[in-house]
Design an enzyme around this catalytic site. Structure first.
Site, short mmCIF file in Angstrom:
data_model
loop_
_atom_site.label_atom_id
_atom_site.label_comp_id
_atom_site.label_asym_id
_atom_site.label_seq_id
_atom_site.Cartn_x
_atom_site.Cartn_y
_atom_site.Cartn_z
N GLN A 141 0.83 -1.21 0.00
CA GLN A 141 0.00 0.00 0.00
C GLN A 141 0.87 1.27 0.00
O GLN A 141 1.56 1.53 0.99
CB GLN A 141 -0.88 0.00 1.27
CG GLN A 141 -1.74 1.22 1.44
CD GLN A 141 -2.44 1.23 2.79
OE1 GLN A 141 -1.87 0.78 3.79
NE2 GLN A 141 -3.66 1.72 2.83
N GLY A 142 0.81 2.04 -1.07
CA GLY A 142 1.61 3.27 -1.15
C GLY A 142 0.75 4.49 -0.87
O GLY A 142 0.35 5.20 -1.79
N TYR A 143 0.46 4.72 0.39
CA TYR A 143 -0.33 5.88 0.80
C TYR A 143 0.58 6.92 1.48
O TYR A 143 0.77 8.02 0.99
CB TYR A 143 -1.43 5.46 1.80
CG TYR A 143 -2.75 5.01 1.21
CD1 TYR A 143 -2.83 4.33 0.00
CD2 TYR A 143 -3.95 5.24 1.88
CE1 TYR A 143 -4.04 3.90 -0.52
CE2 TYR A 143 -5.18 4.82 1.38
CZ TYR A 143 -5.21 4.15 0.17
OH TYR A 143 -6.41 3.73 -0.33
N SER A 144 1.14 6.57 2.67
CA SER A 144 1.84 7.56 3.50
C SER A 144 3.11 8.07 2.84
O SER A 144 3.81 7.34 2.13
CB SER A 144 2.24 6.92 4.85
OG SER A 144 1.13 6.34 5.45
N GLU A 198 -9.71 -1.31 5.26
CA GLU A 198 -8.49 -1.54 6.04
C GLU A 198 -8.82 -1.43 7.54
O GLU A 198 -8.38 -2.24 8.36
CB GLU A 198 -7.41 -0.51 5.65
CG GLU A 198 -6.14 -0.66 6.46
CD GLU A 198 -5.05 0.34 6.06
OE1 GLU A 198 -5.31 1.22 5.24
OE2 GLU A 198 -3.93 0.20 6.59
C1 LIG Z 1 2.93 -0.93 11.64
C2 LIG Z 1 2.60 0.13 10.62
C3 LIG Z 1 2.40 -0.22 9.30
C4 LIG Z 1 2.11 0.75 8.34
N1 LIG Z 1 1.95 0.35 7.04
C5 LIG Z 1 1.70 1.28 6.09
C6 LIG Z 1 1.58 0.89 4.72
O1 LIG Z 1 1.70 -0.29 4.36
N2 LIG Z 1 1.36 1.86 3.80
C7 LIG Z 1 1.22 3.17 4.13
O2 LIG Z 1 0.98 3.98 3.24
N3 LIG Z 1 1.34 3.58 5.42
C8 LIG Z 1 1.58 2.66 6.41
N4 LIG Z 1 1.71 3.05 7.73
C9 LIG Z 1 1.69 4.49 8.05
C10 LIG Z 1 0.46 4.95 8.82
O3 LIG Z 1 -0.66 5.00 7.99
C11 LIG Z 1 0.80 6.32 9.43
O4 LIG Z 1 1.84 6.11 10.38
C12 LIG Z 1 -0.37 6.98 10.12
O5 LIG Z 1 -1.36 7.34 9.19
C13 LIG Z 1 0.05 8.22 10.92
O6 LIG Z 1 0.79 9.09 10.15
P1 LIG Z 1 2.23 9.63 10.65
O7 LIG Z 1 3.03 8.45 11.08
O8 LIG Z 1 2.79 10.49 9.58
O9 LIG Z 1 1.93 10.46 11.96
P2 LIG Z 1 1.46 11.99 12.03
O10 LIG Z 1 0.34 12.20 11.06
O11 LIG Z 1 2.67 12.86 11.90
O12 LIG Z 1 0.88 12.07 13.50
C14 LIG Z 1 1.72 12.25 14.65
C15 LIG Z 1 0.83 12.37 15.88
O13 LIG Z 1 -0.02 13.53 15.76
C16 LIG Z 1 -1.39 13.16 15.94
N5 LIG Z 1 -2.24 13.94 15.04
C17 LIG Z 1 -2.01 14.22 13.72
N6 LIG Z 1 -3.01 14.94 13.23
C18 LIG Z 1 -3.93 15.09 14.22
C19 LIG Z 1 -5.21 15.75 14.32
N7 LIG Z 1 -5.75 16.37 13.26
N8 LIG Z 1 -5.86 15.70 15.52
C20 LIG Z 1 -5.33 15.07 16.59
N9 LIG Z 1 -4.11 14.43 16.56
C21 LIG Z 1 -3.43 14.45 15.39
C22 LIG Z 1 -1.45 11.68 15.55
O14 LIG Z 1 -2.57 11.04 16.16
C23 LIG Z 1 -0.10 11.17 16.07
O15 LIG Z 1 -0.21 10.88 17.45
C24 LIG Z 1 2.01 2.11 8.72
C25 LIG Z 1 2.21 2.47 10.05
C26 LIG Z 1 2.50 1.51 11.00
C27 LIG Z 1 2.74 1.93 12.43
#
Ligand SMILES: Cc1cc2nc3c(=O)[nH]c(=O)nc-3n(C[C@H](O)[C@H](O)[C@H](O)COP(=O)(O)OP(=O)(O)OC[C@H]3O[C@@H](n4cnc5c(N)ncnc54)[C@H](O)[C@@H]3O)c2cc1C
Length: 394
Positions: free
Chosen positions: A131-134, A248
């Protein structure tokens, strides 16, 4: 006998004959999990046999239409199959982002050609997807993504970087969000599929503190992607992305259900503190904490059954997966916290044979990621506040 009772009897008999005994043992390590794909190497002949037998019957995706490799089962039959598999503790024959994420999105938004091309290969475990989202600057604020796809004849030329791409280094194909317009944030995103062997795709595993690398940074350098691989209209990828995220989150919420059948939490507590004269857990405080947890877990189980029924019937509220994901993952974290508390200092054993190489503390630490992956708990609560509770200012 009603039709569904006949189906149950037949299903039970088929599973008894076709599910190898090894595939009824609990999953002990990553090798026990079957992900399929071009580079799939079964950890045992039984694992391959189980995948093939279930795949031939369409039961890796029991409720998908038969023309796409599914079993063509009704929601009621699918539930019976799930119950009968749980009753013999059958392992899931195939773990797949294709099944839990891409498949439902393709069924809703794909063209007939795209469905016929991809769905049967997902059902049989022939292609492994990632999955290429983040991206480095687009996690919770996913629509801020910057990976660009520039039109060039019949192709897009894709440049940019993804991050946290689970198993990108093991996947065959990627479903990917790209920016096809800068005019609008959500309205400038498209959803494309491409082969990870395409020239210009590279992955760099992210090494965790444990030494394990379950995910990667993924780089795209002038990758040519045929426009025919775009799902839904150009700049309408956000609709597909959100629909897929719902599935998901539904999948991740299932972690809250525990394993069914055996209850390792209670078994572990009994092993540590023993039973009193009345056959109850000898530590009353621990007993109360576990009882309180079990009430919540059962309520979640009932809610989850209802939710899945509503989802399959197309009657679920679009924000319901966020509610289930939030509660299911928080519950799973509580289950493992409690298991660690119940196990006392022995629960921290990391390397011994007795602890199966620290299976319990490793699983406990892994749950910390549950409330981040697929969208964080804070973000799910925001969605619930806004979309379900309709709170002012949310
Ligand atoms: C085990 C694992 C597997 C993953 N696999 C994939 C994958 O296969 N493909 C993919 O694309 N991604 C993947 N991810 C990424 C995942 O989707 C992101 O980590 C997640 O969406 C959070 O984004 P971030 O890490 O950039 O954190 P950030 O968005 O930077 O958030 C940091 C903190 O700020 C808080 N925060 C942010 N915005 C708000 C708001 N508006 N209100 C309140 N709090 C907020 C968050 O809750 C968090 O605590 C994976 C992550 C993990 C841990």
């Amino acid at each position: 006998m009603t039709e569904i009772e006949t189906f149950r009897t037949e299903t039970r008999a088929w599973l008894a004959e076709n599910c190898p005994p090894e595939m009824r043992e609990p999953v002990r390590s990553d090798a026990d999990v079957c992900w399929g794909g071009r580079r799939f190497e079964p950890s045992s002949p039984a694992q391959k046999q189980w995948l093939d037998r279930m795949g031939e019957r369409g039961w890796t995706v029991p409720d998908w239409p038969t023309e796409y490799g599914g079993g063509g089962l009704t929601p009621a039959q699918t539930k019976v199959l799930r119950e009968e598999m749980a009753a013999i503790r059958a392992r899931n024959p195939l773990n797949s982002f294709g099944i839990s994420m891409l498949g439902p999105a393709l069924l809703k938004y794909g063209t007939e050609e795209q469905k016929l091309d991809h769905l049967p290969k997902i059902a049989r475990g022939q292609i492994r997807w990632c999955q290429g989202y983040s991206e480095p600057n687009a996690g919770s604020d996913l629509a801020a993504l910057a990976t660009s796809a520039v039109s060039d004849g019949d192709d897009y030329v894709v440049n940019g970087q993804k991050v946290w791409t689970s198993y990108a280094d093991k996947a065959d194909w990627i479903f990917c969000l790209v920016r096809t317009s800068k005019d609008s944030k959500q309205g400038g995103i498209s959803f494309v599929l491409f082969d990870m062997d395409s020239p210009g795709v590279s992955t760099k595993p992210i090494l965790l503190i444990s030494g394990y690398s379950p995910f990667c940074e993924t780089f795209f350098d002038d990758v040519r992607v045929p426009k025919a691989n775009r799902i839904h209209d150009e700049n309408k990828g956000w609709d597909v992305a959100k629909y897929l995220l719902g599935h998901e989150r539904e999948m991740i919420s299932g972690m809250g259900l525990g394993g069914g059948g055996r209850n390792p939490l209670i078994e572990g507590a009994i092993a540590t503190v023993g039973l009193d004269h009345d056959g109850r857990l000898a530590d009353p405080l621990l007993r109360a904490r576990i009882a309180e947890f079990e009430v919540r877990a059962r309520a979640f189980g009932a809610m989850s059954e209802r939710f899945i029924d509503e989802l399959k019937a197309g009657r679920a509220h679009p924000a319901q997966p966020s509610m289930m994901k939030y509660y299911g993952t928080e519950l799973n974290k509580q289950r493992h916290e409690l298991a660690m508390a119940a196990g006392g200092s022995d629960a921290l054993e990391w390397e011994s044979e007795r602890s199966n190489g620290g299976a319990a503390p490793r699983a406990w630490l892994r749950t910390k990621a549950n409330s981040i992956e697929g969208g964080t708990s804070e973000v799910q609560l925001n969605i619930v506040a806004k979309r379900i509770l309709e709170l002012p200012g949310a």
